[in-house]
Motif scaffolding. Structure first.
Motif, mmCIF file in Angstrom:
data_model
loop_
_atom_site.group_PDB
_atom_site.id
_atom_site.type_symbol
_atom_site.label_atom_id
_atom_site.label_comp_id
_atom_site.label_asym_id
_atom_site.label_seq_id
_atom_site.Cartn_x
_atom_site.Cartn_y
_atom_site.Cartn_z
ATOM 1 N N ILE A 1 -6.235 4.517 -3.486
ATOM 2 C CA ILE A 1 -5.350 3.596 -2.901
ATOM 3 C C ILE A 1 -3.991 3.877 -2.471
ATOM 4 C CG2 ILE A 1 -6.519 1.481 -3.747
ATOM 5 C CD1 ILE A 1 -4.367 0.932 -5.551
ATOM 6 N N GLN B 1 -2.144 -5.869 -12.258
ATOM 7 C CA GLN B 1 -1.954 -4.367 -12.098
ATOM 8 C C GLN B 1 -1.797 -4.181 -10.386
ATOM 9 O OE1 GLN B 1 -5.171 -1.353 -11.795
ATOM 10 N NE2 GLN B 1 -4.414 -0.685 -13.832
ATOM 11 N N GLY C 1 -0.718 -1.519 -6.922
ATOM 12 C CA GLY C 1 -0.076 -0.211 -6.278
ATOM 13 C C GLY C 1 1.335 -0.389 -6.583
ATOM 14 N N GLU C 2 2.185 0.706 -6.511
ATOM 15 C CA GLU C 2 3.547 0.429 -6.868
ATOM 16 C C GLU C 2 4.505 0.087 -5.509
ATOM 17 O OE1 GLU C 2 4.984 3.642 -9.360
ATOM 18 O OE2 GLU C 2 7.114 3.666 -8.168
ATOM 19 N N GLY D 1 3.800 0.107 -12.326
ATOM 20 C CA GLY D 1 4.569 1.206 -12.001
ATOM 21 C C GLY D 1 5.831 1.367 -12.347
ATOM 22 N N GLU E 1 -0.179 10.070 -17.156
ATOM 23 C CA GLU E 1 -1.231 10.781 -16.371
ATOM 24 C C GLU E 1 -1.737 12.166 -16.925
ATOM 25 O OE1 GLU E 1 -2.283 8.492 -14.674
ATOM 26 O OE2 GLU E 1 -0.778 7.420 -13.532
ATOM 27 N N ARG F 1 8.965 9.460 -14.603
ATOM 28 C CA ARG F 1 7.798 8.750 -15.466
ATOM 29 C C ARG F 1 8.262 8.556 -16.785
ATOM 30 N NH1 ARG F 1 3.805 5.985 -12.667
ATOM 31 N NH2 ARG F 1 2.103 5.805 -13.778
ATOM 32 N N TYR G 1 -11.195 11.342 -15.049
ATOM 33 C CA TYR G 1 -10.753 11.230 -13.720
ATOM 34 C C TYR G 1 -11.993 11.420 -12.955
ATOM 35 C CZ TYR G 1 -10.194 13.698 -9.405
ATOM 36 O OH TYR G 1 -10.211 14.192 -8.084
ATOM 37 N N TYR H 1 -10.048 -2.051 -3.828
ATOM 38 C CA TYR H 1 -9.166 -1.279 -4.706
ATOM 39 C C TYR H 1 -9.972 -0.381 -5.274
ATOM 40 C CZ TYR H 1 -5.484 -1.691 -8.285
ATOM 41 O OH TYR H 1 -4.447 -1.428 -9.001
HETATM 42 N N1 SAM Z 1 0.418 1.995 -9.687
HETATM 43 C C1 SAM Z 1 0.516 1.853 -11.034
HETATM 44 C C2 SAM Z 1 0.520 3.205 -11.563
HETATM 45 O O1 SAM Z 1 0.313 4.050 -10.926
HETATM 46 O O2 SAM Z 1 1.043 3.036 -12.717
HETATM 47 C C3 SAM Z 1 -0.870 1.007 -11.525
HETATM 48 C C4 SAM Z 1 -2.179 1.150 -10.699
HETATM 49 S S1 SAM Z 1 -2.719 2.777 -10.903
HETATM 50 C C5 SAM Z 1 -4.074 2.590 -9.753
HETATM 51 C C6 SAM Z 1 -3.828 2.673 -12.426
HETATM 52 C C7 SAM Z 1 -4.167 3.933 -12.856
HETATM 53 O O3 SAM Z 1 -5.254 4.356 -11.998
HETATM 54 C C8 SAM Z 1 -3.357 5.043 -12.979
HETATM 55 O O4 SAM Z 1 -2.280 5.200 -13.827
HETATM 56 C C9 SAM Z 1 -4.380 6.316 -13.028
HETATM 57 O O5 SAM Z 1 -4.350 6.958 -14.061
HETATM 58 C C10 SAM Z 1 -5.781 5.548 -12.536
HETATM 59 N N2 SAM Z 1 -6.357 6.507 -11.368
HETATM 60 C C11 SAM Z 1 -6.025 6.547 -10.206
HETATM 61 N N3 SAM Z 1 -6.957 7.323 -9.541
HETATM 62 C C12 SAM Z 1 -7.693 7.648 -10.491
HETATM 63 C C13 SAM Z 1 -8.835 8.515 -10.334
HETATM 64 N N4 SAM Z 1 -9.370 9.209 -9.338
HETATM 65 N N5 SAM Z 1 -9.561 8.796 -11.468
HETATM 66 C C14 SAM Z 1 -9.262 8.003 -12.569
HETATM 67 N N6 SAM Z 1 -8.474 7.390 -12.518
HETATM 68 C C15 SAM Z 1 -7.489 6.941 -11.696
#
Ligand code: SAM
Ligand code: SF4
Length: 367
Positions: A70, A105, A107-108, A140, A163, A185, A235, A314
Motif C-alpha cells: 500500500i 492500523q 498507512g502513515e 506509524g 522493521e 523510527r 516478509y 489493504y
Molecule cells: N503504516 C504503519 C507502519 O508502517 O508502521 C502501520 C501499517 S504497516 C502496513 C504495518 C506493517 O506491515 C509494517 O510495519 C510492516 O512490517 C508490515 N508489512 C508491510 N509490507 C509487508 C510485506 N510485504 N510483508 C510482510 N509484512 C509487511
C-alpha cells in the motif's frame, strides 16, 4: 563445551552467538526449542490467547517503503478511509463479542485533520464502551504532540515495527529521504515509551539481504530496548513493489515460517513476560503458521474485523488470507483452532503486557 540446545537454554543470559545457533537448528533441534518456548509460556501465563480485533482504518499512506503493497506510489489500489460510523460499528462488534481490545492500523498520515479524526474516534469508542475496550494504535511515526494527544484520548498501546534493527539494511528497504530514516523510527519508539504507552515493535523475517546474524541482532534489540510487545512475521513479496525485483533472494516460504517460529520461541525464552503476536503473515505462508507460533510462545492473535469491502485494498503482500471472511467466520474459525490445540481465549480480558506491568508497577487505566 559443545553448543547444544539444552546447554544454551540452561544459561541465565543467552547471547547473540547462542541465538544464531538456535536460529540455525535442524528439525529435531527446533522441536526441542519450540517445546521450551511452549513450557515457558504455559508455566508463566497458562494457555491463554488474547484477541485484538484489527481495524485497517485507511490505506492512504504518504510513505514509500520498498516492500509494502500500500506504499504511496502503488496506484493499483483504490484509496479509502473508513467512516466514523464504520469504525464505531466495528469497535462495537469487538466489544459485544468480548474481545476487550482492538488495534487501529493505517498507512502513515500526519495531517492535523488525521490526528484529530483519530482523537475523536478514540473518545467516542471510549464513551460508547464505557472504557471497557482497550485500544492499540499502529499509525506509524508521529510527533510527540500527536502521540500525547492520542494517549490522552484513550489509546494505551502502540505498535511500531522497527522493521529491521540493522541500520544499513533499513536503508536498503526504504527510500533515502528524510521521511524514511532509521533514526526517526528509533526516536519514535523512544517517544512512545516516554509518553506512557505499552510499546510494541517487530521485524520482518526472510527479507532480501537479511542474514541470520541480523535476525539475532533483532532479538537482542527487543531485549535491549526492553520492549513490551512484539509482532513479527515473514516478509512476503508483492509484485507492485520495488522489492519484487529481489524475490529470488528470499528464503522459501517453509524456511521463512520456520525462522519466524524460531524467532517466537527464542523471544519467549529471553523475554518471558512480554506479549508476542502470532501474525497473519505466518498463516499466509503456512495454514498452520499461527497455531505453530502459539505453541512455541505467542499469546496474541489479531483477527481482522475490517469491513470486507475494504480488504482487497489493504493488501500489504500477496495472498493475504481470509479477505472475504466476515468477522464472525474469522472468529469462529480461530476459536475452533485455538481450542483444538488445548489453549483458551482470554475473552473479556485486556491481556496487557505483564512486562509493562512489572516495569511500571501497575497498569495505567483510562477510565
Ligand atoms: N503504516 C504503519 C507502519 O508502517 O508502521 C502501520 C501499517 S504497516 C502496513 C504495518 C506493517 O506491515 C509494517 O510495519 C510492516 O512490517 C508490515 N508489512 C508491510 N509490507 C509487508 C510485506 N510485504 N510483508 C510482510 N509484512 C509487511
Ligand atoms: Fe506506509 Fe506503513 Fe506500508 Fe510503509 S509499511 S508504506 S508506512 S503502510
Amino acid at each position: 563445551m559443545n553448543q547444544t540446545v539444552e546447554n544454551i537454554l540452561q544459561n541465565k543470559y543467552i547471547n547473540k552467538d547462542d541465538i544464531q545457533f538456535l536460529l540455525s537448528l535442524d528439525k529435531e533441534g527446533s522441536e526441542r526449542l519450540f517445546r521450551r518456548g511452549h513450557e515457558i509460556k504455559t508455566t508463566l501465563a497458562g494457555r491463554k490467547v488474547f484477541f485484538r480485533g484489527l481495524i485497517e482504518y485507511s490505506n492512504i499512506c504518504t510513505k514509500n517503503c520498498f516492500y509494502c503493497g500500500i506504499r504511496m506510489d502503488n496506484n493499483r489500489y483504490k484509496r479509502y478511509t473508513m467512516s466514523d460510523e464504520e469504525v464505531l460499528e466495528t469497535a462495537k462488534y469487538a466489544h459485544d463479542n468480548n474481545f476487550a481490545s482492538i488495534v487501529i492500523q493505517s498507512g502513515e498520515q500526519s495531517s492535523k485533520a488525521f490526528s484529530k479524526s483519530i482523537e475523536n474516534l478514540l473518545r467516542e469508542i471510549h464513551t460508547k464502551t464505557k472504557g471497557e475496550l482497550h485500544i492499540t494504535l499502529s499509525l506509524g511515526e508521529q510527533t510527540e504532540e500527536t502521540y500525547k494527544q492520542w494517549y490522552n484520548a484513550g489509546a494505551h498501546r502502540y505498535l511500531l515495527r522497527i522493521e529491521v534493527s540493522n541500520p544499513a539494511l533499513y536503508a536498503k528497504l526504504h527510500p533515502g529521504d528524510k521521511r524514511h530514516t532509521y533514526n526517526a523510527r528509533l526516536e519514535a519508539l523512544s517517544l512512545l515509551r516516554k509518553t506512557g504507552y505499552q510499546v510494541g515493535t517487530g521485524v520482518m523475517i526472510g527479507l532480501p539481504f537479511q542474514t541470520v546474524s541480523d535476525l539475532a541482532d533483532d532479538l537482542c534489540f527487543f531485549r535491549d530496548f526492553d520492549i513490551d510487545m512484539v509482532g513479527m512475521g515473514p516478509y512476503i513479496e508483492h509484485e507492485d513493489t520495488p522489492f519484487w525485483a529481489y524475490r529470488d533472494l528470499i528464503p522459501s516460504a517453509a524456511d521463512r515460517v520456520d525462522l519466524s517460529i524460531k524467532m517466537v520461541a527464542i523471544l519467549r525464552i529471553i523475554m518471558p513476560d512480554i506479549n508476542i503476536a502470532a501474525t497473519t503473515a505466518m498463516q499466509t505462508l503456512d495454514p498452520r503458521g499461527r497455531e505453530l507460533a502459539i505453541y512455541a510462545g505467542a499469546n496474541v492473535i489479531m483477527p481482522n474485523l475490517t469491513p470486507v469491502k475494504y480488504r482487497d485494498n489493504y493488501l500489504l503482500y500477496e495472498n493475504k488470507p481470509n479477505v472475504k471472511d466476515q468477522p464472525d467466520e474469522t472468529r469462529k474459525a480461530l476459536e475452533k483452532h485455538i481450542l483444538a490445540e488445548g489453549d483458551e481465549i482470554g475473552y473479556g480480558e485486556w491481556g496487557d503486557s505483564r512486562h509493562f506491568k512489572n516495569r511500571n508497577g501497575k497498569i495505567i487505566r483510562k477510565s
